[in-house]
Design an enzyme around this catalytic site. Structure first.
Site, PDB file in Angstrom:
ATOM      1  N   GLU A 278       0.896  -1.176   0.000  1.00  0.00           N
ATOM      2  CA  GLU A 278       0.000   0.000   0.000  1.00  0.00           C
ATOM      3  C   GLU A 278       0.923   1.212   0.000  1.00  0.00           C
ATOM      4  O   GLU A 278       1.644   1.455   0.958  1.00  0.00           O
ATOM      5  CB  GLU A 278      -0.909  -0.040   1.227  1.00  0.00           C
ATOM      6  N   CYS A 313      -2.612   8.499   4.145  1.00  0.00           N
ATOM      7  CA  CYS A 313      -2.359   8.026   2.777  1.00  0.00           C
ATOM      8  C   CYS A 313      -3.517   8.352   1.835  1.00  0.00           C
ATOM      9  O   CYS A 313      -3.310   8.613   0.665  1.00  0.00           O
ATOM     10  CB  CYS A 313      -2.011   6.545   2.748  1.00  0.00           C
ATOM     11  N   GLU A 412       3.392  12.963  -3.997  1.00  0.00           N
ATOM     12  CA  GLU A 412       2.775  12.954  -2.676  1.00  0.00           C
ATOM     13  C   GLU A 412       3.613  13.787  -1.705  1.00  0.00           C
ATOM     14  O   GLU A 412       4.805  13.545  -1.554  1.00  0.00           O
ATOM     15  CB  GLU A 412       2.681  11.507  -2.170  1.00  0.00           C
TER      16      GLU A 412
END
Ligand code: ADP
Length: 508
Positions: A278, A313, A412
């Site tokens: 993930e 996240c 990110e």
């Protein structure tokens, strides 16, 4: 451990400040690994200092693990798996122990939350619910599930019997990040244990404390020695040793794409262990001009990027706003950003706590600077605040005029920095939403039911929210597509990673 007075005011499920104040200043002794049912120092005797993001001071230390420590934990996990005490225990019995563990987590919920906040900086209200209470719920969910999962009989000819069994995979390695260690750790530990596996967990080097406490609780609940081990230390040392081990069967991971790539390499160089990754996201949150309630959309969207300082996240870190409502909506978002009270995460009055580390804070500020150099405007925040505390705090930041090709659109941040980009129409929104390598989460705000369904279909992400952002519970899986990873945490689908399907063909 003594039973504490429940910190909850049951009437409104709110934490009380005096309960937090009673434990927030406790001195924390140095922590060892948790291997084979006990706490042990690192083979080398080395330790890692744990810095609190609340004030930048040294909080305590944890064992700086070596390859020898990791090997010892894996050997212990393998021996525990082979002796069958846990792996062959009746599911109904494993269930009792996991539910007992859920109760112990609830008993120590405040202590676990405060421990976690002291080393990772999440605001206590969120930590209490999303870490402690959610971890308890996760152990209860998989405990309850495990005696309700059946094998199958295949539809063969009458002369044979085809059986399909679920077999535990063996030794599971789990590597987890610092943003929600207990929640994300439990998403992996609980189904892995429920399925009968042994586990070796490697927390992030800077956020191990709550997971070490969890391991002790597991032992207290009756999980046999060696079944659940925690090895602390650097990713590049103990994480690598886990990745390269010939005796870890499945590796589950939440963290950065760079580490995810390394884990796949380690797997290829060792025993081809299955890796489930993930890997974060750059999630688009799309506001159409027909959103049912634009004020509510702004409020929820602001929480969806700024809570836990954006260190989530699934954070909605790209705001796509339809052109004709763009200016008003961005003004509303900026107002929310400026209204948030940022401060000591152990004060209930703080709505947003600390950025996890100085290096994360510096990286966030660098993103802001680069975005400005690329032509974006900083309309809220953009700077470090409360530096007089010694802690790492950043003002919630809104950057408008971010173009698709910009660094801030593509990468990110993992901090409280929102990138805003206008769009013309539905096709434009879909094009921009799908224009990164990530595919973890998304949001769509519209009153048009047909459009909502089209967006669910067209947006390439593992999770999509409609007329809300960030909500979910254990009943739905969480996982990414594209470079956000593979495999799923949560729900019964998470069990797939921790079972091998075994077929038996019996001639009658
Ligand atoms: P983040 O940017 O969120 O810190 P990382 O991927 O660096 O993401 O860290 C997530 C987890 O991966 C942490 O537990 C960290 O220690 C671990 N890790 C980092 N580097 C490696 C590595 N080379 N091998 C295995 N694990 C690693």
């Amino acid at each position: 451990m003594s039973v504490r007075k429940p910190p909850l005011n049951k009437a409104n499920l709110m934490l009380q400040q005096e309960a937090i104040d009673a434990v927030r200043g406790q001195t924390l002794a140095p922590r060892g690994h948790f291997i084979d049912g006990r706490s042990i120092a690192s083979d080398s005797g080395d330790v890692l200092d744990i810095i609190s993001p609340i004030d930048g001071a040294i909080l305590t230390s944890v064992a700086a693990g070596s390859k020898a420590d990791m090997d010892r934990a894996i050997t212990s996990a393998r021996a525990a798996f082979e002796d069958g005490l846990w792996s062959k225990m009746a599911p109904a019995q494993r269930k009792k122990i996991l539910i007992k563990l859920a109760e112990l987590i609830e008993r120590d919920a405040l202590e676990l939350a405060v421990l976690g906040v002291r080393d990772n900086g999440t605001e206590i209200n969120m930590a209490y619910k999303a870490e402690s209470l959610s971890a308890a719920g996760t152990f209860r969910y998989y405990g309850e599930a495990i005696d309700k999962i059946y094998g199958q009989i295949a539809p063969t000819a009458n002369s044979v019997l085809g059986l399909i069994h679920h077999a535990p995979v063996g030794v599971v390695g789990a590597i987890v990040p610092w943003n929600f260690p207990l929640m994300i750790g439990s998403w992996k530990i609980a189904p892995a244990l429920a399925a009968g596996n042994s586990i070796v967990l490697k927390p992030a080097e800077s956020a191990s404390l709550s997971l070490l406490h969890l391991a002790k609780l597991a032992s207290e609940a009756g999980v046999p020695d060696g079944v659940f081990n925690v090895v602390t230390g650097k990713g590049s040392v103990v994480g690598e040793a886990m990745g390269l081990s010939m005796d870890v069967d499945v590796l589950v991971f939440t963290g950065s794409g760079a580490t995810g790539r390394r884990l796949l390499e380690y797997s290829a160089r060792s025993n081809l262990k299955r890796c489930y990754l993930e890997l974060g996201g750059k999630s688009p949150n799309i506001i159409f001009n027909d959103a049912p309630d634009l004020a509510q959309a702004a409020k929820v969207s602001a929480a969806g990027i700024f809570r836990n300082s954006g260190q989530v996240c699934v954070a909605g870190s790209r705001l796509l706003v339809q052109e004709d409502i763009h200016d008003d909506f961005v003004a509303e978002m900026s107002r929310h950003a400026k209204d948030f009270k940022v401060g000591n995460p152990l004060d209930l009055s703080s709505q947003i706590g600390a950025v996890h580390s100085l290096s994360e804070l510096e990286a966030n500020l660098q993103f802001v600077q680069t975005a400005q150099e690329e032509g974006a405007q900083c309309v809220a925040g953009g700077k470090r605040i409360l530096s007089e505390t010694g802690g790492y705090y950043m003002a919630p930041t809104v950057m408008s005029g971010v173009k698709v090709e910009d660094n801030l659109h593509q990468n990110e941040v993992f901090g409280p920095v929102l990138a805003v980009t206008p769009f013309k129409d539905e096709a434009d929104a879909i094009r921009i939403a799908n224009s990164t390598v990530y595919g973890l989460s998304a949001g769509v705000w519209t009153s048009n039911l047909s459009r909502a369904h089209r967006m669910i279909e067209e947006i390439k992400s593992g999770v999509i929210h409609v007329n809300t952002y960030g909500g979910s519970d254990l009943t739905v899986p969480l996982g990414g597509v594209k470079q956000s990873g593979n495999g799923h945490d949560k729900s019964l689908h998470a069990m797939d990673k921790y079972f091998d399907l075994k077929s038996a063909w019996i001639q009658l």
